[in-house]
Design a protein around this motif. Structure first.
Motif, PDB file in Angstrom:
ATOM      1  N   GLU A 182     -34.685  39.483 112.873  1.00 51.21           N
ATOM      2  CA  GLU A 182     -34.095  39.605 114.211  1.00 51.21           C
ATOM      3  C   GLU A 182     -35.099  40.078 115.245  1.00 51.21           C
ATOM      4  OE1 GLU A 182     -30.321  41.530 113.759  1.00 51.21           O
ATOM      5  OE2 GLU A 182     -29.389  39.604 113.319  1.00 51.21           O
ATOM      6  N   SER A 183     -36.038  40.917 114.817  1.00 51.78           N
ATOM      7  CA  SER A 183     -37.032  41.356 115.801  1.00 51.78           C
ATOM      8  C   SER A 183     -37.881  40.147 116.194  1.00 51.78           C
ATOM      9  CB  SER A 183     -37.888  42.489 115.250  1.00 51.78           C
ATOM     10  OG  SER A 183     -38.695  42.033 114.206  1.00 51.78           O
ATOM     11  N   PHE A 184     -38.038  39.255 115.258  1.00 55.83           N
ATOM     12  CA  PHE A 184     -38.767  38.038 115.549  1.00 55.83           C
ATOM     13  C   PHE A 184     -37.974  37.147 116.516  1.00 55.83           C
ATOM     14  CE2 PHE A 184     -40.338  33.872 114.129  1.00 55.83           C
ATOM     15  CZ  PHE A 184     -41.634  34.059 114.521  1.00 55.83           C
ATOM     16  N   HIS A 185     -36.693  37.036 116.295  1.00 56.07           N
ATOM     17  CA  HIS A 185     -35.843  36.257 117.214  1.00 56.07           C
ATOM     18  C   HIS A 185     -35.872  36.846 118.614  1.00 56.07           C
ATOM     19  CE1 HIS A 185     -33.213  35.127 113.513  1.00 56.07           C
ATOM     20  NE2 HIS A 185     -34.338  34.467 113.544  1.00 56.07           N
ATOM     21  N   GLN A 186     -35.883  38.168 118.654  1.00 55.29           N
ATOM     22  CA  GLN A 186     -35.875  38.819 119.955  1.00 55.29           C
ATOM     23  C   GLN A 186     -37.146  38.473 120.727  1.00 55.29           C
ATOM     24  OE1 GLN A 186     -36.586  42.905 120.383  1.00 55.29           O
ATOM     25  NE2 GLN A 186     -35.196  43.137 122.110  1.00 55.29           N
ATOM     26  N   ARG A 187     -38.253  38.499 120.034  1.00 56.44           N
ATOM     27  CA  ARG A 187     -39.522  38.137 120.684  1.00 56.44           C
ATOM     28  C   ARG A 187     -39.507  36.699 121.152  1.00 56.44           C
ATOM     29  NH1 ARG A 187     -44.120  38.759 116.837  1.00 56.44           N
ATOM     30  NH2 ARG A 187     -45.074  37.500 118.464  1.00 56.44           N
ATOM     31  N   GLN A 188     -38.936  35.824 120.326  1.00 53.86           N
ATOM     32  CA  GLN A 188     -38.881  34.417 120.729  1.00 53.86           C
ATOM     33  C   GLN A 188     -38.034  34.261 121.991  1.00 53.86           C
ATOM     34  OE1 GLN A 188     -37.473  32.853 116.950  1.00 53.86           O
ATOM     35  NE2 GLN A 188     -39.441  31.905 116.587  1.00 53.86           N
ATOM     36  N   GLY A 189     -36.930  35.000 122.060  1.00 51.12           N
ATOM     37  CA  GLY A 189     -36.070  34.940 123.240  1.00 51.12           C
ATOM     38  C   GLY A 189     -36.794  35.449 124.477  1.00 51.12           C
ATOM     39  N   TYR A 190     -37.454  36.575 124.307  1.00 51.29           N
ATOM     40  CA  TYR A 190     -38.175  37.180 125.434  1.00 51.29           C
ATOM     41  C   TYR A 190     -39.307  36.262 125.893  1.00 51.29           C
ATOM     42  CZ  TYR A 190     -40.180  41.041 128.181  1.00 51.29           C
ATOM     43  OH  TYR A 190     -40.640  41.844 129.190  1.00 51.29           O
ATOM     44  N   GLU A 191     -39.958  35.662 124.957  1.00 52.92           N
ATOM     45  CA  GLU A 191     -41.065  34.751 125.280  1.00 52.92           C
ATOM     46  C   GLU A 191     -40.549  33.523 126.040  1.00 52.92           C
ATOM     47  OE1 GLU A 191     -43.318  31.309 124.919  1.00 52.92           O
ATOM     48  OE2 GLU A 191     -42.025  31.610 123.191  1.00 52.92           O
ATOM     49  N   LEU A 192     -39.365  33.017 125.673  1.00 47.13           N
ATOM     50  CA  LEU A 192     -38.756  31.909 126.425  1.00 47.13           C
ATOM     51  C   LEU A 192     -38.511  32.336 127.878  1.00 47.13           C
ATOM     52  CD1 LEU A 192     -37.227  29.231 126.930  1.00 47.13           C
ATOM     53  CD2 LEU A 192     -35.217  30.264 125.856  1.00 47.13           C
ATOM     54  N   LEU A 193     -37.988  33.562 128.035  1.00 50.37           N
ATOM     55  CA  LEU A 193     -37.693  34.035 129.392  1.00 50.37           C
ATOM     56  C   LEU A 193     -38.975  34.212 130.197  1.00 50.37           C
ATOM     57  CD1 LEU A 193     -34.892  36.637 128.574  1.00 50.37           C
ATOM     58  CD2 LEU A 193     -34.629  34.261 129.320  1.00 50.37           C
ATOM     59  N   MET A 194     -40.021  34.736 129.575  1.00 47.18           N
ATOM     60  CA  MET A 194     -41.307  34.882 130.261  1.00 47.18           C
ATOM     61  C   MET A 194     -41.793  33.516 130.752  1.00 47.18           C
ATOM     62  SD  MET A 194     -42.462  38.012 130.393  1.00 47.18           S
ATOM     63  CE  MET A 194     -44.087  38.594 129.996  1.00 47.18           C
ATOM     64  N   THR A 195     -41.676  32.523 129.891  1.00 44.70           N
ATOM     65  CA  THR A 195     -42.111  31.172 130.267  1.00 44.70           C
ATOM     66  C   THR A 195     -41.268  30.656 131.430  1.00 44.70           C
ATOM     67  OG1 THR A 195     -42.701  30.793 127.960  1.00 44.70           O
ATOM     68  CG2 THR A 195     -42.558  28.849 129.359  1.00 44.70           C
ATOM     69  N   MET A 196     -39.959  30.852 131.350  1.00 45.36           N
ATOM     70  CA  MET A 196     -39.086  30.364 132.422  1.00 45.36           C
ATOM     71  C   MET A 196     -39.356  31.094 133.739  1.00 45.36           C
ATOM     72  SD  MET A 196     -35.446  29.706 130.458  1.00 45.36           S
ATOM     73  CE  MET A 196     -34.672  28.921 131.880  1.00 45.36           C
ATOM     74  N   MET A 197     -39.674  32.382 133.661  1.00 40.27           N
ATOM     75  CA  MET A 197     -39.926  33.157 134.885  1.00 40.27           C
ATOM     76  C   MET A 197     -41.262  32.763 135.542  1.00 40.27           C
ATOM     77  SD  MET A 197     -37.271  34.938 135.589  1.00 40.27           S
ATOM     78  CE  MET A 197     -37.777  36.144 136.820  1.00 40.27           C
ATOM     79  N   ARG A 198     -42.110  32.085 134.803  1.00 44.25           N
ATOM     80  CA  ARG A 198     -43.346  31.552 135.394  1.00 44.25           C
ATOM     81  C   ARG A 198     -43.131  30.133 135.891  1.00 44.25           C
ATOM     82  NH1 ARG A 198     -46.016  34.162 130.789  1.00 44.25           N
ATOM     83  NH2 ARG A 198     -45.805  32.196 129.647  1.00 44.25           N
ATOM     84  N   GLY A 199     -41.916  29.608 135.727  1.00 40.36           N
ATOM     85  CA  GLY A 199     -41.655  28.199 136.019  1.00 40.36           C
ATOM     86  C   GLY A 199     -41.095  27.948 137.404  1.00 40.36           C
ATOM     87  N   THR A 200     -40.165  27.012 137.501  1.00 37.00           N
ATOM     88  CA  THR A 200     -39.629  26.585 138.798  1.00 37.00           C
ATOM     89  C   THR A 200     -38.613  27.617 139.314  1.00 37.00           C
ATOM     90  OG1 THR A 200     -37.776  25.411 137.786  1.00 37.00           O
ATOM     91  CG2 THR A 200     -39.817  24.171 138.075  1.00 37.00           C
ATOM     92  N   GLU A 201     -38.272  27.493 140.578  1.00 39.27           N
ATOM     93  CA  GLU A 201     -37.263  28.387 141.171  1.00 39.27           C
ATOM     94  C   GLU A 201     -35.936  28.251 140.420  1.00 39.27           C
ATOM     95  OE1 GLU A 201     -37.793  30.866 143.352  1.00 39.27           O
ATOM     96  OE2 GLU A 201     -39.886  30.229 143.133  1.00 39.27           O
ATOM     97  N   ALA A 202     -35.618  27.013 140.055  1.00 40.42           N
ATOM     98  CA  ALA A 202     -34.355  26.783 139.341  1.00 40.42           C
ATOM     99  C   ALA A 202     -34.356  27.520 138.003  1.00 40.42           C
ATOM    100  CB  ALA A 202     -34.139  25.284 139.120  1.00 40.42           C
TER     101      ALA A 202
END
Lengths: 325, 275
Positions: free
Chosen positions: A167-187
Motif C-alpha cells: 500500500e505504501s507503494f500504491h500511495q507513492r504511485q498515486g502521489y506521483e500521478l498527481l505530481m505529473t498532472m499538476m505539471r500538466g495542462t490547466e484542465a
C-alpha cells in the motif's frame, strides 16, 4: 470455541492468565492458542471488515482501468487493483485461522450484515480520483494499518506487514500521478483540485467516529488488536498530509486548517459526522451499487464454482476407482 | 517497521524503485537495448508484424480488464489480471519496437490511443464482447495456444529485439495456456450447466479460428492442443466455419470501435496532456 477437553486441560482462569500475560509481554497470539471469545469475535469482525474493504475497494478505481489515459498508467492501475484482490485473499485467510469461512463472510457482506470502509461508497468521477485515492485513501489506510503490523494476533499482524508494503507503494504511485498532472495542462490541475476537494473529508472519516463515540475501541486497545485511537490516527494523517499538499500545489478544503505551535499539531475542522453515519448506515452515494456489483459477481460465478467442485469430486472418484481396480 | 516511516517519506526520494511493477517505471521499456535493425530484415513487414501482435495483446488485455470485480472467485480475479498485465506488457514492448523500425518514431501511446478501429490489425476473436466465463476461457485457450506457438517461432527471429520480446512472452503464454486449458477441462467435465456453456462458447469461437492461421503456419500445433483439451473435458472439437472479413486487414466486427472509444476516451479528451 477452542477450550480443549482433555484431562490435563488447564482451567479457564489459567488459560485467561496465560493469554493476558502473552498480551502484556507484547507477544503474539497464534491460531492454536486459547483466546477469549470476545477477542476472537472482535478479530473476525475487524479482519473480515478489512478483507471486504479490499474487495469492495477494487470497484471505484477498477472502473478506470479500461480508460486509463496511457499504457503505463493502465498497467500501474491494473496491478494495483489486482494487489487489492490479493490483500482480500490474505485477509480472508487470516480470518479463516480463527474459524471463519470465506464463503460465509462473503454472504454476510452481500447481505449487508458486515461492513466495509465507508470511503468506497463515494464515486470516482475523473482519472485524478485514481491519484487522490492512492494519496489519501491508501495513505489513511497505511496510518491505520502500520500499527496493526504489531497487532497481538500473529496471522493478522503478518498479513499487515505485506499489505502495508504494497500500500505504501500504491500511495507513492498515486502521489506521483498527481505530481505529473499538476505539471500538466490547466484542465489536469483543475481535475486534481476537484478530486482533492471531494475526497478530503471522506478520507478523514476513514479513521472512524471520534474517540468519545467509538464503541469498540476500548476493548481493542486493551487487547492490543488496535494500538492508537481514531483521533490520534486522524491527527497523524492530517499532520503528514499538509506538507505533501503544499509540495503538490493543491489546497485542502478546510478553512480551519492551520498549524498550532502550542500543540505541535495542525488544528482542523470537524468532519460532518452525520454524513459518516449516513454512509455507514447504507445511504452513501454508491452503497447500493457497490454491494450489488459484489452480489452479481458472486451469483453469476456460482455455476463456475459449482463446476470446479463437481470436477474435483469426479476426479477424486476416478482416482479412487483407479486405485481400487 | 517504524509506524510513520512509510507515509512521512512520501514526498522524498526513494531507493526501492525495483518495486515498480514490470514496465511501469519511468524508463523507456527498450532503454539500453541495441535497437539497430539487422541488415536484410524488411522493416515495413517487421513493424506491421509488431503492430498486429501488439493489437491482439492490447485488445485482449482490455477484454480481460473488464473482468475486474466481476470474476467468479478471488483467485480468478488475480489470475485474469495477471494474464491481462502480461499481455499489456507485451503490447507495450511491441508498439515501442514498431515505433523504432517504421520510421515514425511514435511511442506506445500513439499506437494505442490515437489510431482508429480501421487501423487496428488484431484478429477479430480478440475484440468480441466478453461473454461469460466459459467464452473467456475458450477464447483465451485459442489465442494463447496460437500466440505461444507463434512466439516460440519468433524467439529465433532475425530481429533481436522481437526475438527477445517473444522469448520473454513464451514463459508468460505457457502459463496463460495452462490456466485456460485447466479451466476448459474443469468446465467441460464439471456440471451439465458448465458443459453446456462450454459447447456454446466453442461454437461461438469457431468462426474466428481461421483468421489466426492465414499468415503463420502453426495451425497443426494449435489444433493438437485444442483436440487434447476438448477430449479431456469431454467436449466436441468445434467445426471450423470460416467467416468473411479479416481483422489483420483492418476489417473488424462492430465491437472494436466501442472498445476503443472507451480505451481512448480520456487520452483523446486531453490530447495535450501528459500522464
Amino acid at each position: 470455541m477452542t477450550t480443549t477437553h482433555s484431562a490435563e486441560a488447564p482451567p479457564q482462569e489459567r488459560l485467561q492468565e496465560h493469554f493476558d500475560a502473552t498480551i502484556a509481554r507484547d507477544q503474539r497470539i497464534e491460531p492454536r492458542d486459547w483466546m477469549p471469545d470476545g477477542y476472537r469475535k472482535t478479530l473476525v469482525r475487524q479482519i473480515a471488515q478489512h478483507a471486504h474493504s479490499e474487495i469492495i475497494g477494487m470497484q471505484p478505481e477498477g472502473e478506470w482501468i479500461t480508460r486509463a489515459p496511457s499504457l503505463r498508467r493502465k498497467a500501474i492501475l491494473f496491478a494495483k487493483v489486482q494487489d487489492e484482490a490479493g490483500h482480500g485473499l490474505y485477509l480472508y485467510s487470516a480470518a479463516e485461522t480463527l474459524g471463519a469461512d470465506r464463503a460465509d463472510l462473503t454472504e454476510r457482506l452481500i447481505e449487508g450484515r458486515q461492513k466495509y470502509s465507508s470511503i468506497f461508497n463515494y464515486p470516482t468521477l475523473s482519472f485524478a480520483d485514481v491519484g487522490v485515492i492512492g494519496w489519501f485513501v491508501d495513505g489513511a489506510a497505511i496510518c491505520n494499518q502500520v500499527p496493526l503490523c504489531r497487532s497481538s494476533y500473529g496471522p493478522y499482524a503478518r498479513a499487515m506487514v505485506r499489505i502495508c508494503k504494497e500500500e505504501s507503494f500504491h500511495q507513492r504511485q498515486g502521489y506521483e500521478l498527481l505530481m505529473t498532472m499538476m505539471r500538466g495542462t490547466e484542465a489536469q490541475k483543475a481535475m486534481v483540485q476537484d478530486a482533492v476537494d471531494r475526497w478530503w473529508w471522506p478520507s478523514l472519516m476513514m479513521f472512524g467516529p471520534p474517540d468519545g463515540d467509538s464503541p469498540n475501541s476500548a476493548a481493542s486497545m486493551a487487547w492490543k488488536i488496535k494500538r492508537h485511537t481514531n483521533d490520534e490516527l486522524r491527527q497523524r494523517f492530517v499532520d503528514m498530509t499538509v506538507p505533501q499538499a503544499e509540495k503538490l500545489g493543491v489546497t485542502l478544503p478546510d478553512p480551519e486548517l492551520r498549524w498550532n505551535d502550542e500543540r505541535g499539531h495542525h488544528d482542523f475542522g470537524t468532519p460532518d459526522w452525520s454524513e459518516l453515519k449516513r454512509v455507514i448506515g447504507g445511504d452513501g452515494p454508491c452503497n447500493a451499487q457497490r454491494t450489488e456489483r459484489r452480489r452479481s459477481a458472486h451469483e453469476e460465478g456460482a455455476w463456475v464454482r459449482e463446476a470446479a467442485t463437481a470436477h474435483a469430486a469426479k476426479q477424486a472418484d476416478r482416482a479412487r476407482k483407479g486405485t481400487a481396480a | 517497521m517504524n509506524d510513520d516511516h512509510v507515509y512521512m517519506t512520501l514526498a522524498e526520494g526513494h531507493e526501492d524503485d525495483s518495486r515498480w511493477a514490470y514496465g511501469t517505471g519511468f524508463e523507456d521499456p527498450l532503454h539500453g537495448v541495441d535497437t539497430a535493425v539487422p541488415e536484410g530484415v524488411d522493416t515495413g513487414r517487421l513493424a506491421a508484424d509488431c503492430v498486429a501482435l501488439a493489437d491482439d495483446a492490447l485488445v485482449s488485455a482490455q477484454r480481460l480488464a473488464e473482468w475486474t470485480t466481476r470474476a467468479p472467485e478471488l483467485e480468478e480475479e488475480v489470475a485474469l489480471a495477471n494474464i491481462g498485465l502480461d499481455l499489456l506488457g507485451q503490447a507495450r514492448l511491441l508498439y515501442a519496437r514498431a515505433g523504432q523500425v517504421d520510421g515514425s518514431g511514435r511511442g506506445e501511446d500513439a499506437y494505442a490511443y490515437f489510431r482508429d478501429a480501421g487501423d487496428f490489425r488484431n484478429v477479430r476473436l480478440a475484440e468480441l464482447p466478453g461473454g461469460d466465463f466459459a467464452f473467456s476461457i475458450v477464447r483465451l485457450l485459442v489465442l494463447s495456444s496460437w500466440r505461444l506457438a507463434h512466439f516460440e517461432e519468433l524467439s529465433s527471429h532475425p530481429d533481436p529485439v522481437l526475438a527477445a520480446i517473444a522469448a520473454k512472452g513464451v514463459k508468460e503464454l505457457t502459463y496463460h495456456r495452462q490456466y485456460a486449458a485447466e479451466w476448459a477441462v474443469r468446465l467441460g467435465d464439471g456440471t451439465q450447466e458448465s458443459h453446456r456453456r462450454m459447447r456454446k462458447a466453442l461454437e461461438q469461437v469457431a468462426p474466428y479460428f481461421g483468421e489466426l492461421f492465414t499468415a503463420h503456419d502453426v495451425r497443426d500445433e494449435v489444433v493438437a492442443v485444442l483436440r487434447q483439451v476438448t477430449e479431456a473435458g469431454g467436449l466436441p472439437m468445434p467445426v471450423y466455419r470460416p467467416l468473411p472479413g479479416a481483422g489483420r486487414a483492418g476489417e473488424h466486427t462492430e465491437h472494436l470501435a466501442p472498445l476503443l472509444a472507451e480505451l481512448q476516451s480520456v487520452a483523446r479528451a486531453h490530447p495535450e496532456a501528459t500522464w
